[in-house]
Design an enzyme around this catalytic site. Structure first.
Site, PDB file in Angstrom:
ATOM      1  N   HIS A  64     -12.328 -13.561  -1.673  1.00 46.78           N
ATOM      2  CA  HIS A  64     -13.072 -13.078  -0.586  1.00 46.78           C
ATOM      3  C   HIS A  64     -13.791 -11.753  -0.999  1.00 46.78           C
ATOM      4  CE1 HIS A  64     -10.191  -9.871   0.839  1.00 46.78           C
ATOM      5  NE2 HIS A  64      -9.428 -10.781   0.576  1.00 46.78           N
ATOM      6  N   ASP A 178      -7.932  -6.240  -3.363  1.00 46.97           N
ATOM      7  CA  ASP A 178      -7.877  -6.961  -2.492  1.00 46.97           C
ATOM      8  C   ASP A 178      -9.516  -7.092  -1.732  1.00 46.97           C
ATOM      9  OD1 ASP A 178      -7.585  -8.862  -0.315  1.00 46.97           O
ATOM     10  OD2 ASP A 178      -6.125  -7.326   0.675  1.00 46.97           O
ATOM     11  N   GLU A 210     -12.915 -12.562   5.216  1.00 45.70           N
ATOM     12  CA  GLU A 210     -11.595 -12.683   5.180  1.00 45.70           C
ATOM     13  C   GLU A 210     -10.656 -12.137   6.006  1.00 45.70           C
ATOM     14  OE1 GLU A 210      -7.504 -13.361   3.463  1.00 45.70           O
ATOM     15  OE2 GLU A 210      -8.825 -11.408   3.594  1.00 45.70           O
ATOM     16  N   HIS A 319      -4.402  -2.614   0.727  1.00 41.04           N
ATOM     17  CA  HIS A 319      -4.664  -2.122   2.027  1.00 41.04           C
ATOM     18  C   HIS A 319      -4.474  -0.735   2.181  1.00 41.04           C
ATOM     19  CE1 HIS A 319      -5.179  -5.943   4.589  1.00 41.04           C
ATOM     20  NE2 HIS A 319      -5.288  -6.255   3.185  1.00 41.04           N
TER      21      HIS A 319
HETATM   22 ZN    ZN Z   1      -7.277 -10.448   0.442  1.00 39.49          ZN
END
Ligand code: ZN
Length: 355
Positions: A64, A178, A210, A319
């Site tokens: 993503h 990520d 995503e 995150h």
């Molecule tokens: Zn991810």
């Protein structure tokens, strides 16, 4: 800079919260345009079609494009920005961090304001702050109009502002591993496949949104209608506290073959096939469960269903502003996926169907 490191640096530093994936998409386009036909779904996911020796089976590999970020929710009289999260944030990690805001007049830097500790009530100090009490300070003062001078508007996208740092020859620190690491794996797999024979057609995809619910995965899969699918994304490295180096989920322990996550149980025949190949090529790997969801959560439910598996690159501190990966895990993930694809012919894919 060495090629793969440069790709990771460019992709992680690219500006691209959900719905604003232009920069990482353009980077994928530039790297992939010579390797196959490029198309898009109507939400902005990018698809490169790399034909092998056969039109079928159709193999989808997806990373993503979006990163977690924010949108400007309102602008206070004092010129402070209130923000709404786009993706999962723990407010604790945001205090005193720098962010970049893309305004109608260009990019500006702001900081999530934090009070000094002695200004806090004892009770306040114990609490995690709430998103709606946070503000982004872009340097406003009396009679300085941020809307007029800086062009900032409600709805403008915001991402962490960080550098890419090589902590040592194996470990990299940056925002948005990520999932720009997944996008980078897709790029490198397609490049590697150009040097090999593969008995299928591969669709390398950068999906959008995503982090808000696997949205581009559904729309891009609808364009492709794959026979088998892989999401390439981060998994968790949990080796930073006591006993960490005994855990399977650690930096340098190879790609994760994910048997289940919040949105899917992997096709076990496909999972075992991936394990067999990892053993054959003698790379480290581990089989694990992840509590988050992946793009395959949407893809495997397409139409009559798609046998699917997720391959993870172990990462610390996702995150947040600063996440970490190990270079060997990245290289081994590419190797594993290339080997899998080179053996995915019609007959093999038929064996994955649960009949
Ligand atoms: Zn991810």
């Amino acid at each position: 800079m060495e090629e793969r490191k440069e790709l990771l640096k460019k992709l992680t530093l690219a500006f691209g919260p959900p719905g604003f994936e232009e920069e990482p998409r353009k980077i994928m386009f530039d790297y992939l345009k010579d390797y196959g036909e490029i198309t898009y779904d109507k939400l902005g996911s990018i698809i490169v079609k790399k034909e092998g020796n056969s039109k079928t089976p159709k193999v989808m590999i997806a990373g993503h494009l979006d990163e977690i970020g924010f949108l400007v929710k309102s602008i206070t009289k004092e010129g402070m920005l209130k923000i709404v999260p786009a993706g999962g944030w723990w407010e604790h990690t945001m205090l005193a961090q720098r962010v970049k805001i893309r305004t109608s007049k260009g990019d500006i830097i702001g900081v999530v304001g934090a009070k000094p500790p002695h200004e806090l009530e004892a009770e306040e100090r114990q609490k995690v702050v709430k998103m709606d009490t946070l503000h982004v300070d872009i340097g406003a003062y009396k009679d300085f109009d941020v809307k007029d001078k800086l062009g900032v508007r409600v709805g403008d996208p915001v991402v962490p502002d960080t550098d890419f740092v090589e902590l040592n020859e194996k470990v990299y620190l940056s925002k948005a591993f990520d999932n720009r690491v997944g996008c980078a794996v897709v790029v490198e797999v397609i490049k590697e496949l150009a040097k090999s024979n593969h008995p299928n057609t591969v669709f390398g995809v950068g999906t959008v949104q995503e982090e808000l619910g696997l949205r581009g995965a559904g729309t891009s899969a609808e364009v492709i209608r794959p026979d088998v699918a892989f999401a390439i994304d981060v998994s968790l490295a949990n080796d930073m506290s006591s006993g960490g180096f005994e855990k399977d989920e650690r930096l340098g322990n190879g790609p994760a073959i994910i048997f289940m996550d919040r949105t899917m149980v992997a096709n076990w025949r496909l999972r075992d096939f991936a394990i067999e190949i990892a053993n054959d090529i003698k790379i480290p790997y581990h089989v694990t469960y992840v509590s988050g969801g992946y793009d395959t959560g949407r893809i495997h439910l397409l139409r009559e269903g798609v046998p699917s598996l997720n391959i993870g690159i172990p990462s610390r501190y996702i995150h947040s502003h600063s996440s970490m990966i190990h270079r060997d895990d990245f290289d081994n993930a590419i190797k594993l996926i290339v080997e899998i694809i080179c053996k995915l012919d019609e007959n093999r894919v038929r064996t994955f169907l649960n009949m």
